[in-house]
Structures are given as C-alpha cells and as structure tokens.
Design an enzyme around this catalytic site. Structure first.
Site, PDB file in Angstrom:
ATOM      1  N   ASP A   1       0.859  -1.196   0.000  1.00 24.18           N
ATOM      2  CA  ASP A   1       0.000   0.000   0.000  1.00 24.18           C
ATOM      3  C   ASP A   1       0.890   1.239   0.000  1.00 24.18           C
ATOM      4  O   ASP A   1       2.105   1.151   0.248  1.00 24.18           O
ATOM      5  CB  ASP A   1      -0.932   0.009   1.226  1.00 24.18           C
ATOM      6  CG  ASP A   1      -1.909   1.183   1.207  1.00 24.18           C
ATOM      7  OD1 ASP A   1      -2.328   1.607   0.108  1.00 24.18           O
ATOM      8  OD2 ASP A   1      -2.260   1.700   2.282  1.00 24.18           O
TER       9      ASP A   1
ATOM     10  N   GLY B   1      -3.344   9.561  -3.599  1.00 21.46           N
ATOM     11  CA  GLY B   1      -4.603  10.068  -4.153  1.00 21.46           C
ATOM     12  C   GLY B   1      -4.475  11.225  -5.129  1.00 21.46           C
ATOM     13  O   GLY B   1      -5.154  11.255  -6.150  1.00 21.46           O
TER      14      GLY B   1
ATOM     15  N   CYS C   1      -4.337  -1.594  -2.168  1.00 21.29           N
ATOM     16  CA  CYS C   1      -4.479  -0.166  -2.449  1.00 21.29           C
ATOM     17  C   CYS C   1      -5.305  -0.012  -3.723  1.00 21.29           C
ATOM     18  O   CYS C   1      -4.878  -0.460  -4.790  1.00 21.29           O
ATOM     19  CB  CYS C   1      -3.091   0.450  -2.637  1.00 21.29           C
ATOM     20  SG  CYS C   1      -3.120   2.186  -3.085  1.00 21.29           S
ATOM     21  N   ASN C   2      -6.454   0.611  -3.602  1.00 20.21           N
ATOM     22  CA  ASN C   2      -7.305   0.828  -4.781  1.00 20.21           C
ATOM     23  C   ASN C   2      -6.656   1.787  -5.769  1.00 20.21           C
ATOM     24  O   ASN C   2      -6.734   1.601  -6.977  1.00 20.21           O
ATOM     25  CB  ASN C   2      -8.650   1.432  -4.368  1.00 20.21           C
ATOM     26  CG  ASN C   2      -9.495   0.498  -3.537  1.00 20.21           C
ATOM     27  OD1 ASN C   2     -10.411  -0.134  -4.029  1.00 20.21           O
ATOM     28  ND2 ASN C   2      -9.197   0.403  -2.247  1.00 20.21           N
ATOM     29  N   THR C   3      -6.008   2.810  -5.234  1.00 25.56           N
ATOM     30  CA  THR C   3      -5.418   3.842  -6.096  1.00 25.56           C
ATOM     31  C   THR C   3      -4.331   3.225  -6.975  1.00 25.56           C
ATOM     32  O   THR C   3      -4.181   3.591  -8.139  1.00 25.56           O
ATOM     33  CB  THR C   3      -4.843   4.980  -5.223  1.00 25.56           C
ATOM     34  OG1 THR C   3      -5.801   5.301  -4.222  1.00 25.56           O
ATOM     35  CG2 THR C   3      -4.554   6.218  -6.034  1.00 25.56           C
TER      36      THR C   3
ATOM     37  N   CYS D   1     -11.034   2.647  -0.530  1.00 27.97           N
ATOM     38  CA  CYS D   1      -9.668   3.007  -0.154  1.00 27.97           C
ATOM     39  C   CYS D   1      -9.397   2.203   1.111  1.00 27.97           C
ATOM     40  O   CYS D   1     -10.212   2.205   2.038  1.00 27.97           O
ATOM     41  CB  CYS D   1      -9.560   4.502   0.123  1.00 27.97           C
ATOM     42  SG  CYS D   1      -7.970   4.966   0.860  1.00 27.97           S
ATOM     43  N   THR D   2      -8.269   1.507   1.129  1.00 27.55           N
ATOM     44  CA  THR D   2      -8.017   0.580   2.241  1.00 27.55           C
ATOM     45  C   THR D   2      -7.763   1.297   3.566  1.00 27.55           C
ATOM     46  O   THR D   2      -7.775   0.668   4.620  1.00 27.55           O
ATOM     47  CB  THR D   2      -6.828  -0.338   1.907  1.00 27.55           C
ATOM     48  OG1 THR D   2      -5.703   0.475   1.510  1.00 27.55           O
ATOM     49  CG2 THR D   2      -7.185  -1.290   0.797  1.00 27.55           C
ATOM     50  N   HIS D   3      -7.577   2.612   3.518  1.00 29.62           N
ATOM     51  CA  HIS D   3      -7.440   3.361   4.770  1.00 29.62           C
ATOM     52  C   HIS D   3      -8.798   3.526   5.484  1.00 29.62           C
ATOM     53  O   HIS D   3      -8.844   3.697   6.698  1.00 29.62           O
ATOM     54  CB  HIS D   3      -6.886   4.761   4.498  1.00 29.62           C
ATOM     55  CG  HIS D   3      -5.407   4.799   4.269  1.00 29.62           C
ATOM     56  ND1 HIS D   3      -4.818   4.343   3.114  1.00 29.62           N
ATOM     57  CD2 HIS D   3      -4.392   5.238   5.063  1.00 29.62           C
ATOM     58  CE1 HIS D   3      -3.501   4.511   3.200  1.00 29.62           C
ATOM     59  NE2 HIS D   3      -3.223   5.050   4.364  1.00 29.62           N
TER      60      HIS D   3
HETATM   61  N1  DGL Z   1      -4.906   3.109   0.630  1.00 31.21           N
HETATM   62  C1  DGL Z   1      -4.975   3.611  -0.668  1.00 31.21           C
HETATM   63  C2  DGL Z   1      -6.179   3.123  -1.452  1.00 31.21           C
HETATM   64  O1  DGL Z   1      -6.708   2.068  -1.171  1.00 31.21           O
HETATM   65  C3  DGL Z   1      -4.564   4.999  -1.040  1.00 31.21           C
HETATM   66  C4  DGL Z   1      -4.410   6.110  -0.075  1.00 31.21           C
HETATM   67  C5  DGL Z   1      -3.543   7.220  -0.659  1.00 31.21           C
HETATM   68  O2  DGL Z   1      -2.333   6.990  -0.732  1.00 31.21           O
HETATM   69  O3  DGL Z   1      -4.085   8.276  -1.078  1.00 31.21           O
HETATM   70  O4  DGL Z   1      -6.601   3.744  -2.385  1.00 31.21           O
END
Ligand code: DGL
Length: 262
Positions: A7, A40, A71-73, A185-187
């Site tokens: 991530d 992001g 991480c989706n991004t 977003c995994t956060h």
């Molecule tokens: N955790 C990340 C996601 O799933 C991205 C967070 C970031 O770096 O902006 O998209």
C-alpha cells in the site's frame, strides 16, 4: 509461502488483518510506499512509473509467492501491467461495485475513494459492466486517507471534516436513499466508527478485505494444493517503508500488527 502486501501507507493493514485470519501460517512482508504517500492526488502517469518501480524492486528482493495490492489507487492503475510483467499471482483491491450493485435495495450506491480512484477508467468500466441498472455516486476525498493515518498513529479526528468528506455519498432521489457505501480506499475501514457517528442515516459500509484475503488463499492453494506447503519459512512478518525512516508511532502500530520493521 511469502505474501507481499503493498500500500502507499498504513491502509493496507486493513487487508493484512484478514489475510492473517485466512492464511495464518504464511509469511507476510508489508510494503508501504510512505515516501510517496498519499497517492490520491498524484499525476496518473508519474504514479504508474513510481508503483511499477517500487513493486518490481521489492519483488526482486523479497521473491514473494503472491502479491496483494492492498491499495485501490494503485490497483486501478497498475494491476494489469504488473500481471503482464510478472509470473506470480497478483490480487488487486478494486472498488467493490459489483457486490454493492447486487446487494442494494434502494438502487442508490456510493463509492468513497481517493480522488485518483474515482478518476480512473478502471472504475468507470466497473460501473458500466456491473452497475448499469443502479445509480452510482463517485466521491473522491482528498483528505480521508491522511486523516486515517493520523488516527492510526494517535492523532485526533476532526469529525466535522469527516462529516463534510462523506456527506456527498448520501443521496436522496425520488423518495429513495443511498443504502450502500463502498469503502474503496483501504485506509477507510480504520475510520468506520467515525463514519457511523456522522452519517446522516445508517448504511452498509462495504469493506472488501475479507473477500480479498479469501481470493489470495484460493490462488495460493490452487497452485499448492497441499495446504501444509503454505506454512512460513521464517515465522517473522516484516514491514518495509520506502522512506527508510518511519516515525515511532508507525513502528509501534505495525508492531501491534505483528510486523517487525526492516
Ligand atoms: N490506501 C490507498 C487506497 O486504497 C490509497 C491512499 C492514498 O495513498 O491516497 O486507495
């Protein structure tokens, strides 16, 4: 077996905890590209170069049996390219639009993600393919990933700011209301209590962590049908930070997740 979980920062720990539950005896290397966090707002072309570089280098060193892009991004940008470059299985984390579209009763769903993820063609394609019969609201937040990191490392959460960030997810249309919000977003699962506190009405918050962990197990057991071969060689799980100098709070946090900082 070694699984690499990647991530931009600490958000991938929401996937890691599920991986532990379904693959308790595999080794885990958690790789955080914290030097480039947050992803992001990055320019798409520069970010793909960065991600390919960081992951390729880490694969060369760690030699994982499977990589989870937690991480989706990153996944919506680099998953296809990584799969074509490497011979090992990759599990991506992409917005859970398909299950949300299948489960909604009101036909109003929202996708809460980074600004990068909502802009991606990959995300638009998921909507066109799996959610053409429902109304999908895409909401890109520029601050929630940072708020989640601060919260994870002991900072205060500004609930008014969280409220403003999630409010566009709540849609009312012809007497119907949004009933599912995809945490893309995994956060964000680390802010779930705050989201519930400030949400204008109750919704289902869809966290894809468990299906992702199960998919990782499926892929590993497909290639290694004897489950005992999934067991770890080292018994030590490791965290690596691209900055090379994570702060004390991050080191404590990942230790709490059973990771030794390398
Ligand atoms: N955790 C990340 C996601 O799933 C991205 C967070 C970031 O770096 O902006 O998209």
């Amino acid at each position: 077996m070694t699984i690499m979980v990647f991530d931009s920062g600490l958000g991938g720990l929401s996937i890691l905890r599920e991986v532990r539950a379904v693959l308790p005896s595999s080794d885990i290397v958690y790789l955080a590209d914290d030097a480039a966090f947050p992803y992001g707002g990055w320019d798409q072309e520069k970010l793909i170069v960065r991600i390919l570089d960081v992951i390729s280098t880490a694969i060369g060193k760690v030699k994982p049996d499977l990589v989870i892009l937690a991480c989706n991004t990153a996944s919506t940008l680099a998953l296809d390219e990584l799969r074509s470059r490497f011979d090992i299985p990759f599990v991506g984390t992409v917005p859970a639009i398909k299950p949300a579209a299948e489960q909604t009763s009101s036909c109003l769903i929202s996708v809460l993600a980074t600004q990068g993820t909502v802009k991606r063609q990959y995300t638009r394609n998921l909507i066109a393919e799996f959610a053409d019969k429902v109304h999908v609201r895409l909401v890109g937040s520029e601050s929630l990933a940072k708020i989640a990191e601060a919260h994870l490392t002991g900072g205060q959460v500004d609930l008014d700011l969280v409220h403003r960030q999630i409010l566009p997810c709540f849609v009312e249309l012809d007497g119907a209301r949004t009933d599912i919000i995809v945490l893309a977003c995994t956060h964000y699962p680390f802010l779930i209590n705050q989201f519930r506190k400030v949400a204008p009405w109750p919704v289902d918050w869809l966290d894809p962590a468990e299906p992702i962990a199960r998919q990782a197990k499926r892929l590993l057991t497909k290639e290694n049908p004897d489950e005992t071969s999934l067991a770890s060689a080292n018994q030590i799980d490791i965290a690596q930070f691209t900055s090379g100098s994570p702060d004390k709070a991050s080191i404590r946090l990942v230790s709490g997740f059973g990771l030794q900082v390398n």
